[in-house]
Design a protein around this motif. Structure first.
Motif, short mmCIF file in Angstrom:
data_model
loop_
_atom_site.label_atom_id
_atom_site.label_comp_id
_atom_site.label_asym_id
_atom_site.label_seq_id
_atom_site.Cartn_x
_atom_site.Cartn_y
_atom_site.Cartn_z
N UNK A 65 0.84 -1.19 -0.20
CA UNK A 65 -0.12 0.04 -0.05
C UNK A 65 0.72 1.41 0.07
N UNK A 66 2.20 1.26 -0.11
CA UNK A 66 3.24 2.26 -0.26
C UNK A 66 2.83 3.25 0.71
N UNK A 67 2.90 2.55 2.01
CA UNK A 67 2.84 3.78 3.27
C UNK A 67 4.07 3.61 3.97
N UNK A 68 5.10 2.79 3.50
CA UNK A 68 6.43 2.92 4.22
C UNK A 68 6.41 1.74 5.17
N UNK A 69 5.40 1.10 5.26
CA UNK A 69 5.70 0.02 6.09
C UNK A 69 5.40 -1.29 5.32
N UNK A 70 6.20 -2.39 5.55
CA UNK A 70 6.18 -3.50 4.67
C UNK A 70 5.47 -4.55 5.55
N UNK A 71 4.31 -5.37 4.64
CA UNK A 71 3.18 -6.35 5.40
C UNK A 71 3.54 -7.63 4.71
#
Length: 732
Positions: free
Chosen positions: A449-455
């Motif tokens: 989702x390109x929020x800076x956090x890898x899921x």
């Protein structure tokens, strides 16, 4: 205790010889010895103790030295507290304490204990107080149980909340989920996704073959039987199944990813199966269409290479013709016509080549359109560097990238986060070996989702090598479906199963605690009824004695029921302790016969023991085996009409010893023969007879037999009678 009291040298105690005791002391001592509740008589200024078997349990290692000894010496650690109480009692006062804490020494260890007790004066013939009577109940376990109950209540409220939340997740999970119970695999729970799969048919409560008759012969029932029998989960990918969308409609072919998990109860038995999965029909059809187009593209590529080969041959032929022209001008005129013909053929073949190239380009464009329109994530990457050649919109949305940012770039450059996760090693293996790679629920960690956090996401995927005409790999195609929600739903289902097992164990602990707390006041009721009936509190009329007898009978009946519940709770909680040792089967049967003979004689039932066989030794707990036999023989006498017969027999082989109880009672219908071993179940229970129990006897007996390594079964014919057989391991 009666024998020990008779054998005690009372002459050496402050009480003196028994012959010199006052009648009031003799009467009080006899009453204490015969009581079924814990009592101790403390006599004289020295407060010499005389107590019964129940009080001996409280004494523990202070017995037998405490018999004939001062209570203040015997309980020296609490003498400071109880000495003033005895002073009040000797003055004619009765004292009572409930759940009184003491720090007592038993077994050489100081421990905290709680007691509910009363001290009452016992008077001499002269009316003076000669001693004190102690009625005592140790309530240590009940006090601890009440403290634990608050914690259990809080845990139970939390469990109710978690169950409601789990039910919401279950019903709204995107994957289909169902819980099937029993040997017939009846639907117990079904979520909305499962209803959608089977056309919203009414299936809850029905066996699987009744609910979905079209699956007969497709192998799914056999898979369910195997998982229930072995406990081994089943995982299937893209399984074909013929399902009717509505009742009576013709079946349609569907493809599903399917998992069957065994549903295990707290006692280790498997009661059903959890089925969950995903309808992947669209993905399978899309992949097959892609594979068909790839085959057509390969055929066009092969045709183009064949044309090139023929052109090369024509070129060689043209060179040969030119050489021949140079060798002789004489033949030039003759060869000119042939040369013109060859040129025309070359021109025609050139046109064929251009047409083949155009066809290959159209096939490539068609393949690109199919990939773009596919409902699943797809791409094609060429070369060992994995350069993106075609990428569809579902794949771009799934990984959170724009297609223009991926096309023409190597995979490691587009997805550097996949390098340490081993993704490109798998792709290179497919490229190098030409062997497809398939995986289910494969994890991958990236920032979608390109929020800076890898899921972390989970995918079902296939890496398919693409071959050229010569059989060499020139590209790798990916078809992927995200199954993150399915994996999370499966983990939630497994957590729910663990919560259910904890709740079942808490229920057994609760039953055990409550049974103990109920037995204490019931024993007190029985003790006080006996005291009143003996006239301790004053004369009793015949009518009052009859009423007391009914109270006593009801108390005894309720105590038996509570003892059954307590035994069942211990077995359920796994806290029952067994003393397994070799036992003589004939001696066990002989010990049961005199205990049940009065019942049989009262109904005119012939009770017999067949002891003609050889003596057999079994391995078991003597008290528990006797409990099982008393229950079986008692049931046989209870349900056999007057004038009938009950027979006990012993048999077995080198591995097992079998003790059978046969009666000629009404028998049990075959469909009810397994249900009678379930808790709280009775065949044809008569509500007019409250003394029949609550239906725990056979359930407890079978659980005890299994706990000792054996089993309990029945063979019965309605109208002929029943034979119950307990089977236990033979002693080595």
């Amino acid at each position: 205790m009666a024998r020990l009291c008779r054998a005690t040298d009372w002459a050496s105690t402050p009480l003196g010889p028994v012959e010199q005791w006052p009648q009031s002391l003799r009467t009080a001592a006899g009453m204490v010895i015969e009581q079924g509740i814990a009592q101790s008589l403390c006599w004289g200024p020295e407060l010499v103790q005389i107590y019964n078997d129940e009080y001996r349990v409280i004494m523990r290692d202070k017995h037998p030295s405490g018999l004939g000894r001062s209570v203040l010496l015997n309980w020296a650690e609490i003498a400071e507290f109880i000495a003033p109480l005895f002073q009040r009692v000797m003055a004619g006062e009765t004292v009572f304490f409930e759940d009184q804490p003491f720090r007592v020494e038993r077994g050489g260890v100081m421990e905290d204990a709680y007691f509910t007790f009363s001290y009452s004066p016992v008077r001499l013939e002269s009316g003076e107080v000669g001693g004190g009577l102690i009625n005592c109940f140790e309530t240590t376990r009940q006090v601890h149980a009440r403290a634990l109950q608050k914690e259990r209540d809080a845990l139970y409220d939390s469990l109710v909340f978690e169950r409601s939340r789990l039910e919401y997740v279950f019903q709204h999970a995107p994957a289909f989920l169902a819980v099937l119970r029993g040997q017939q695999h009846a639907f117990d729970l079904v979520n909305q996704a499962y209803y959608q799969l089977v056309g919203h048919r009414d299936i809850v409560g029905k066996p699987v073959l009744d609910a979905l008759p079209e699956i007969r012969g497709q192998g799914f029932v056999e898979l369910l039987d195997g998982v229930l029998a072995t406990g081994e989960p089943f995982l299937g990918r893209e399984l074909p199944v013929m399902l009717a969308r509505t009742p009576g409609a013709p079946p349609e072919e569907k493809f599903i990813d399917l998992t069957y998990l065994p549903l295990v109860e707290a006692d280790g038995t498997r009661s059903g199966i959890i089925a969950h999965g995903h309808d992947v029909t669209a993905q399978v059809h899309a992949r097959r269409e892609v594979e068909r187009l790839l085959r057509e593209s390969e055929e066009a590529r092969n045709a183009l290479q064949e044309v090139n080969h023929r052109l090369e041959l024509q070129r060689l032929e043209l060179e040969t013709a030119n050489h021949q022209l140079q060798e002789g001008a004489v033949e030039l005129e003759a060869q000119a016509e042939e040369l013109q013909s060859t040129a025309n053929a070359l021109e025609a073949r050139t046109r064929e080549t251009e047409a083949a190239r155009a066809q290959a380009e159209r096939a490539r464009e068609h393949l690109a359109r199919v990939i773009d329109q596919a409902p699943v994530a797809m791409y094609i990457a060429t070369g060992r560097d994995h350069v993106f050649d075609m990428v569809n919109a579902p794949y771009a949305a799934m990984v959170g990238r724009r297609r223009e940012d991926m096309l023409g770039r190597p995979g490691r450059e587009v997805f550097p986060e996949f390098v340490p996760q081993g993704v490109f090693e798998v792709i290179e293996q497919v490229y190098d070996t030409g062997v497809p790679y398939r995986a289910a629920a494969t994890p991958a960690t990236f920032d979608a989702d390109r929020d800076g956090v890898a899921e972390t996401h989970y995918f079902n995927l296939v890496y398919q090598p693409l071959l050229d005409v010569g059989g060499a790999v020139y590209a790798v195609a990916l078809v992927a479906t995200e199954v993150t929600e399915l994996v999370q739903a499966r983990e939630a289902a497994e957590a729910a199963q663990r919560d259910a097992e904890l709740a079942n164990r808490a229920k057994a602990d609760f039953l055990a605690s409550m049974s103990h707390e109920l037995r204490t006041p019931l024993n007190a009721i029985g003790g006080y009824v006996d005291l009143i009936d003996m006239g301790i509190q004053g004369p009793v009329t015949p009518e009052q004695q009859a009423a007391l007898a009914r109270v006593k009978a009801s108390q005894q009946h309720l105590l038996v029921l509570i003892n059954d519940v307590l035994s069942f709770a211990k077995v359920e909680a796994g806290t029952i302790e067994l003393d397994l040792r070799p036992l003589g089967a004939r001696e066990l049967v002989a010990g049961v016969e005199p205990l049940v003979s009065p019942q049989a004689q009262a109904k005119g039932i012939a009770l017999s023991v067949d002891g003609s066989g050889p003596e057999r030794q079994l391995l078991g707990d003597e008290e528990r085996v006797r409990q099982i036999l008393l229950n079986l023989v008692g049931n046989a006498i209870k349900f056999t009409p007057a004038g009938g017969s009950v027979q006990l027999s012993i048999g077995g082989d080198a591995e097992w010893v079998r003790i059978s109880v046969r009666d000629d009672g009404p028998g049990i219908a075959i469909e009810k023969q397994q249900a009678i071993f379930d808790p709280f179940v009775q065949v044809e229970r008569r509500f007019s007879n409250p003394r029949e129990g609550v239906g725990l006897g056979l359930a407890i007996s079978r659980d005890l037999a299994r706990a000792m390594g054996g089993d309990l079964g029945v063979v019965s014919t309605p109208g002929v009678g029943s034979t119950f057989t307990v089977q236990l391991p033979a002693a080595a």
